[in-house]
Design a protein around this motif. Structure first.
Motif, short mmCIF file in Angstrom:
data_model
loop_
_atom_site.label_atom_id
_atom_site.label_comp_id
_atom_site.label_asym_id
_atom_site.label_seq_id
_atom_site.Cartn_x
_atom_site.Cartn_y
_atom_site.Cartn_z
N TYR A 157 19.63 12.41 70.93
CA TYR A 157 19.80 11.77 72.24
C TYR A 157 18.44 11.32 72.78
N GLY A 158 18.42 10.11 73.34
CA GLY A 158 17.19 9.59 73.95
C GLY A 158 16.08 9.52 72.91
N LYS A 159 14.88 10.07 73.30
CA LYS A 159 13.75 10.01 72.37
C LYS A 159 13.55 11.34 71.64
N GLY A 160 14.45 12.30 71.88
CA GLY A 160 14.31 13.60 71.21
C GLY A 160 13.22 14.46 71.83
N GLU A 161 12.84 14.11 73.08
CA GLU A 161 11.70 14.83 73.70
C GLU A 161 12.14 16.05 74.52
N ASN A 162 13.46 16.23 74.67
CA ASN A 162 13.95 17.37 75.46
C ASN A 162 13.62 18.66 74.73
N VAL A 163 13.31 19.69 75.54
CA VAL A 163 12.85 20.95 74.96
C VAL A 163 13.89 22.05 75.20
N ARG A 164 14.19 22.80 74.16
CA ARG A 164 15.07 23.96 74.28
C ARG A 164 14.35 25.18 73.70
N ASP A 165 14.75 26.37 74.18
CA ASP A 165 14.10 27.64 73.81
C ASP A 165 15.13 28.39 72.95
N TRP A 166 14.90 28.45 71.63
CA TRP A 166 15.96 28.90 70.71
C TRP A 166 15.88 30.38 70.38
N LEU A 167 17.03 31.04 70.39
CA LEU A 167 17.10 32.48 70.09
C LEU A 167 18.14 32.72 68.99
N ASN A 181 17.20 37.88 82.14
CA ASN A 181 17.05 36.67 81.33
C ASN A 181 16.80 37.09 79.89
N ILE A 182 17.39 36.33 78.96
CA ILE A 182 17.20 36.61 77.52
C ILE A 182 16.71 35.32 76.85
N GLY A 183 15.60 35.42 76.12
CA GLY A 183 15.10 34.22 75.45
C GLY A 183 14.12 34.57 74.35
N GLY A 184 13.83 33.58 73.52
CA GLY A 184 13.05 33.86 72.31
C GLY A 184 11.60 33.45 72.39
N HIS A 185 11.11 32.95 73.55
CA HIS A 185 9.73 32.43 73.63
C HIS A 185 9.52 31.44 72.49
N ASN A 186 10.42 30.52 72.35
CA ASN A 186 10.46 29.71 71.14
C ASN A 186 10.91 28.29 71.48
N GLU A 187 9.96 27.56 72.11
CA GLU A 187 10.31 26.21 72.59
C GLU A 187 10.07 25.15 71.54
N TRP A 188 11.04 24.25 71.42
CA TRP A 188 10.94 23.13 70.47
C TRP A 188 11.47 21.86 71.11
N THR A 189 10.78 20.74 70.88
CA THR A 189 11.43 19.46 71.24
C THR A 189 12.51 19.26 70.19
N ASN A 190 13.56 18.54 70.57
CA ASN A 190 14.67 18.33 69.62
C ASN A 190 14.18 17.65 68.35
N ILE A 191 13.30 16.67 68.50
CA ILE A 191 12.88 15.91 67.32
C ILE A 191 12.03 16.78 66.38
N ASP A 192 11.15 17.62 66.94
CA ASP A 192 10.34 18.50 66.07
C ASP A 192 11.24 19.49 65.33
N LEU A 193 12.22 20.01 66.06
CA LEU A 193 13.15 20.97 65.44
C LEU A 193 13.89 20.31 64.27
N ILE A 194 14.38 19.09 64.50
CA ILE A 194 15.17 18.41 63.47
C ILE A 194 14.29 18.06 62.26
N GLN A 195 13.01 17.75 62.51
CA GLN A 195 12.10 17.48 61.38
C GLN A 195 11.96 18.73 60.51
N VAL A 196 11.82 19.89 61.14
CA VAL A 196 11.71 21.14 60.37
C VAL A 196 13.01 21.39 59.60
N LEU A 197 14.13 21.18 60.29
CA LEU A 197 15.44 21.39 59.65
C LEU A 197 15.60 20.45 58.44
#
Ligand code: NAD
Ligand code: TYD
Length: 357
Positions: free
Chosen positions: A220-230, A253-269
């Motif tokens: 979606y968009g430019k893939g710049e949105n950031v999510r914190d994955w657990l 609150n529960i979280g992984g201290h693990n922020e990724w832009t969508n596009i960086d995450l998909i590149q790793v995947l």
């Protein structure tokens, strides 16, 4: 023997919570209540379905009569409530369904718990109830962050999507039942989960499915949105810890201290998928397709889970790359599961989505 009702236990996170409770607490009787919507799948629990401390009940939390009867039939010691409509895109097309399940469904459970646990003194002071109502919620209730900062337990609610608005509303009702009737309630707000048994409409499993089948990966968009994955199993462990140790009326609150832009995450995947599918490096990334942005798309989520770490000693167990590789392995080894959930209405829904963009 304690009897615990887990709602939404046939879904992604719920199935991990059910598995953990059934195996870790053989002296608990676990009742899994689920409507088995498109997102619920009893195959998620095949490995534990025959355990003597596990029972499945098919039912709808929006049906108040049914829920009241269920609470009359069983004397539950506690509830872990996960049943919900959970996909932001679906909430944009059908908000009312989210109000029904996430708001009305939650209030039906709260009412049944109040009647069953607090009678004959329904006006008991806050914190008096012995039976626990645990409401599983999301960080999306806090809205969106700019480039810096993190959500803490005191961040003001500011939901933007019909999904997050419905979850925010349900959180408010849970607090209201604690403050007004003395229901022993706790809430946790968690960041984006990933792992096995995740329905392939969400970013990670959808991308794995599409890469495997040489289909476009919609960003979606430019893939710049950031999510914190657990890692989902870390979420399940956090729920176990909070259910057993939190003081009534508290939020974590529960979280992984693990922020990724969508596009960086998909590149790793894509790199992981190239390796696993014996493709040339860069092959899967060619499937990345930028599509129309989601309406009201929250820019960034980031969770400060230091309260949970300091007070109850929970810490995430897995590094992201390791968890992502484990997740890919699971999907590649469980082709039948994926084929099963992507048959029927699945394709129809996604074909409609893609032509709309
Ligand atoms: P999911 O969509 O995979 O599963 C939801 C389950 O609820 C399904 O099994 C479905 O059949 C059941 N359900 C839906 N409507 C029902 C109804 N009316 N009556 C009974 N059962 C019904 O969802 P998930 O991703 O596992 O999320 C579980 C909970 O965790 C939700 O409350 C969600 O808001 C919350 N949460 C999810 C995430 C995430 O990243 N997925 C993060 C934080 C919080
Ligand atoms: P999603 O997995 O739907 O979770 P949530 O909206 O609850 O965070 O989406 C994660 C991120 O990925 C979000 O920023 C939207 C984006 N996204 C895409 O870019 N493409 C997709 O096909 C999907 C489903 C999500």
């Amino acid at each position: 023997m304690k009897k615990i009702l887990i709602t939404g236990g046939a879904g992604f996170i719920g199935s991990h919570v059910v598995r953990l409770f059934v195996t870790k607490y053989p002296n608990y009787q676990i009742i899994n209540l689920d409507k088995l919507t498109y997102a619920g799948n009893l195959n998620n629990l095949k490995d534990i379905e025959k355990k003597s401390n596990y029972t499945f009940v098919k039912g709808d939390i929006t049906d108040a009569g049914f829920i009241n009867e269920l609470f009359n039939l069983h004397t539950f010691d506690g509830v872990v409530h996960l049943a919900a409509e959970s996909h932001v895109d679906r909430s944009i097309s059908n908000p009312l369904e989210f109000v029904m399940t996430n708001v009305i469904g939650t209030v039906n459970l709260l009412n049944a718990a109040k009647t069953s646990w607090l009678t004959p003194s329904p006006l008991g002071r806050a914190g008096e109830g012995a039976h626990r109502f645990y409401h599983v919620s999301t960080d999306e209730v806090y809205g969106t962050l700019g480039e810096t900062g993190m959500f803490t337990e005191t961040t003001a609610y500011d939901p933007h999507s019909p999904y997050s608005a419905s979850k925010a509303s349900s959180d408010h009702f849970v607090r209201a039942y604690h403050d007004t009737y003395g229901l022993n309630a706790v809430i946790s707000n968690c960041s984006n989960n990933y792992g096995s048994h995740h329905f392939p409409e969400k970013l990670i499993p959808l991308s794995i499915h599409n890469i495997k089948n040489n289909k476009a990966i919609p960003i979606y968009g430019k893939g710049e949105n950031v999510r914190d994955w657990l890692w989902v199993e870390d979420h399940a462990r956090a729920i176990d810890t909070i259910y057993h140790q939190a003081k009534t009326g508290t939020t974590y609150n529960i979280g992984g201290h693990n922020e990724w832009t969508n596009i960086d995450l998909i590149q790793v995947l894509c790199k992981i998928m190239d390796k696993k599918l014996n493709r040339e490096e860069g092959e899967s990334a060619k499937l990345i397709t930028f599509v129309k942005d989601r309406a009201g798309h929250d820019l960034r989520y980031a969770i400060d889970s230091s309260k949970l770490q300091k007070e109850l000693g929970w810490v995430p167990s897995l590094q992201f790359e390791e968890g992502l590789e484990k997740t890919v392995d699971w999907y590649l080894e469980n082709e039948e599961w994926l084929n099963n959930v992507t048959s029927g209405d699945y394709l129809k829904y996604y074909e409609q989505q893609y032509t709309k963009r």
